[in-house]
Design an enzyme around this catalytic site. Sequence first.
Site, short mmCIF file in Angstrom:
data_model
loop_
_atom_site.label_atom_id
_atom_site.label_comp_id
_atom_site.label_asym_id
_atom_site.label_seq_id
_atom_site.Cartn_x
_atom_site.Cartn_y
_atom_site.Cartn_z
N GLY A 134 -45.37 -6.87 10.68
CA GLY A 134 -46.72 -7.13 10.03
C GLY A 134 -46.61 -7.42 8.55
O GLY A 134 -45.49 -8.03 7.94
N CYS A 135 -47.74 -7.28 7.85
CA CYS A 135 -47.97 -7.66 6.38
C CYS A 135 -46.89 -6.88 5.67
O CYS A 135 -46.81 -5.60 5.84
CB CYS A 135 -49.45 -7.30 6.15
SG CYS A 135 -49.63 -7.32 4.14
N PHE A 136 -46.13 -7.40 4.88
CA PHE A 136 -45.13 -6.60 4.28
C PHE A 136 -45.68 -5.51 3.06
O PHE A 136 -44.97 -4.86 2.59
CB PHE A 136 -44.22 -7.48 3.39
CG PHE A 136 -44.55 -8.68 2.62
CD1 PHE A 136 -45.82 -8.52 1.95
CD2 PHE A 136 -43.90 -10.06 2.58
CE1 PHE A 136 -46.29 -9.84 1.15
CE2 PHE A 136 -44.25 -11.11 1.91
CZ PHE A 136 -45.33 -11.03 1.24
#
Length: 300
Positions: A134-136
């Site tokens: 997912g979003c880092f």
Amino acid sequence: MRELTDFERHVIEEKGTERPFSGEYHQHDALGSYVCKRCEAPLYLSEHKFNAHCGWPAFDDEIQGAVKRITDADGHRVEIVCAQCDAHLGHVFEGEYLTEKNTRHCVNSVSMVFKANAATDEPNEYQFATLGGGCFWCFEAMFTQLRGVISVQSGYCGGDEASAHYNAVCSGMTAHAEVVHIEFDPSVISFKELLCVFWQGHDPTTLNQQGHDVGPQYRSVVFAHDEAQSKLANQMIAELTQAEVWSKPIVTEIVAFNTFYGAENDHKDYFEKNREQAYCQIVVRPKVEKFRAAFADKLK
């Protein structure tokens, strides 16, 4: 003075330019200094170097007095040369806001020689893990809090250098995944313990999706740095599947690590710097709080 090859002479004496992405140092990140190819005068330190995604080595500062600036023949750009021997290095640009110093020395690799610090000759006992889920921003905020983690860098893995920038990756049209590149001390925290945080920190059963973040850039993936990491990750998937931790099958990819490309500077410590931003409040903060409760005994 060093004897130069024909190509070195073309760049250094005739003010030529090497092809982008072709130079020896454009992705180089070892600790040390960069000296002039012709006279070996020190020019830059490794801490000045950053990834500008431009195809040439980039530095946002120089060793004091080492570099001379000259208005280019085109009247627009500013050429940079070695202050000691006038060897052509490249050009300097300001106003791009790529780092806090707002300066980019765009230098030909062929104009320099790298000299490693003595300490870099010692075997490095630290290891790396590269994980996507997912979003880092979420993973960076979690992994940086663990004891034994030396550094966490958000970035991209799985695709080529030309497409390794945020706008391209967010399009979902590249082969990249958003990842965190973790340097850790295995004597303090193991790769298996990092994977435990990884499994807890996202849903590994949703294909190319984490919540409202949809696209292959948000896929669940372990970029294994060696056979041992690959074997352990696959073993843990088998154990989690057998234990029926999730009702749906795990879709996490286990692939060989190739190259990590660091994200742009404004993604560094994003949660820490933007806690009041809506995405951080709604998505990142709950994940971090859940992580802190689950791994309280492993926090710094």
